[in-house]
Design a protein around this motif. Structure first.
Motif, PDB file in Angstrom:
ATOM      1  N   LYS A 141       0.261  -2.324   7.249  1.00 31.12           N
ATOM      2  CA  LYS A 141       0.729  -2.257   5.867  1.00 31.12           C
ATOM      3  C   LYS A 141       1.041  -0.825   5.436  1.00 31.12           C
ATOM      4  O   LYS A 141       1.953  -0.588   4.639  1.00 31.12           O
ATOM      5  N   LYS A 142       0.287   0.156   5.948  1.00 27.54           N
ATOM      6  CA  LYS A 142       0.537   1.548   5.583  1.00 27.54           C
ATOM      7  C   LYS A 142       1.920   2.003   6.016  1.00 27.54           C
ATOM      8  O   LYS A 142       2.560   2.826   5.345  1.00 27.54           O
ATOM      9  N   SER A 145       5.225   1.910   3.773  1.00 26.48           N
ATOM     10  CA  SER A 145       5.524   2.914   2.748  1.00 26.48           C
ATOM     11  C   SER A 145       6.959   3.417   2.886  1.00 26.48           C
ATOM     12  O   SER A 145       7.392   3.811   3.984  1.00 26.48           O
ATOM     13  N   THR A 167       0.017  -1.214  -1.744  1.00 23.88           N
ATOM     14  CA  THR A 167       1.132  -1.438  -0.824  1.00 23.88           C
ATOM     15  C   THR A 167       2.437  -1.653  -1.589  1.00 23.88           C
ATOM     16  O   THR A 167       3.479  -1.089  -1.235  1.00 23.88           O
TER      17      THR A 167
END
Length: 268
Positions: A141-142, A145, A167
């Protein structure tokens, strides 16, 4: 004293009759199951471009996991089922306006929806997964970005993503589609970087397009699926729940699950 006691007894007796009559009137006011039996069928509202839950095959026939489940439930209830495609964004309104009798199409049970409609017993558990192209360098999920993520408008995927504030805020853009097919097509073409979608849908596509997509280990949470029913249709809900229980016990639901997912993912 005896006279007063006699009057009091009479009042209590009459009050009991009145309350009993009211109770009977409330109980008999729900004729939803009687209406379904009288018509001999119930109408399922769905998004007919939501494979594998409900979609059109090469011949234009509506097929899918939920389609088979609804047909089996109707058979156990002794009635027929009719499928009516409806715009997903307004499907709850269609239900409450009595354009359809139920929503049976991978409908997630949420607190917001519980305020608007009732639900059958949970029949399937699912989660919101993140799908990317097989050659993507996005691993979690990071890594989303600054990326553009696609999802179906008004779906539980949208709710799940927005619930993860960190998120959602990190994204460059959230692109909304009328259906998941369009979102995954844009992912394949490189117009977006990832798609948030129901696991049952994502895995179905991955089986049909081996080597094209991959699923990240990170996800946006688990959810329960239920059949959406009008709050007033209590007797119909009761009969539908009985049918679902029967399908779980006799293996009918498991057989349908194996057909579409290759394993039993029916909620126990």
């Amino acid at each position: 004293m005896k006279k007063k006691l006699g009057i009091l007894t009479l009042v209590i007796f009459l009050l009991g009759i009145i309350l009993t009559g009211c109770g009977q009137g409330q109980k008999s006011s729900d004729k939803s199951w009687d209406d379904i039996k009288s018509k001999g069928q119930f109408v399922v509202g769905l998004d007919d471009s939501f494979p594998p839950m409900g979609f059109r095959d090469e011949k234009g026939q509506i097929v899918g996991f939920d389609i088979d489940m609804a047909k089996a439930a109707a058979q156990k209830m002794g009635v027929k089922v009719v499928f009516k495609p409806v715009e997903w964004d307004g499907i709850i309104l269609s239900l409450n306006n009595k354009d359809i009798d139920v929503i049976w199409n991978g409908l997630t049970i949420t607190d917001k929806r519980k305020k608007q409609i009732a639900f059958s017993k949970v029949y399937l558990q699912n989660k919101q997964i993140i799908v990317v192209r097989n050659d993507s360098n996005i691993k979690n999920k990071k890594d989303l970005s600054g990326k553009t993520v696609g999802l179906q408008m008004g779906s539980s995927s949208e709710t799940a993503l927005n619930s993860d504030a960190a998120t959602a805020k990190s994204l460059k853009n959230i692109r909304k589609y009328s259906n998941n097919t369009e979102a995954l097509l844009d992912l394949n073409q490189g117009r977006i970087d990832a798609v948030v979608v129901d696991e049952v849908v994502g895995r179905y596509y991955l089986q049909k397009k081996p080597g094209l997509y991959k699923i990240l280990e990170d996800n946006f949470g688990k959810e329960d699926y239920g059949v959406g029913i009008r709050k007033s249709d209590e007797s119909f809900k009761e009969k539908l729940d009985e049918a679902l229980d029967s399908m779980k016990k006799d293996g009918t639901a498991n057989k349908i699950s194996q057909k579409w997912f290759g394993k039993d993912i029916i909620a126990k």
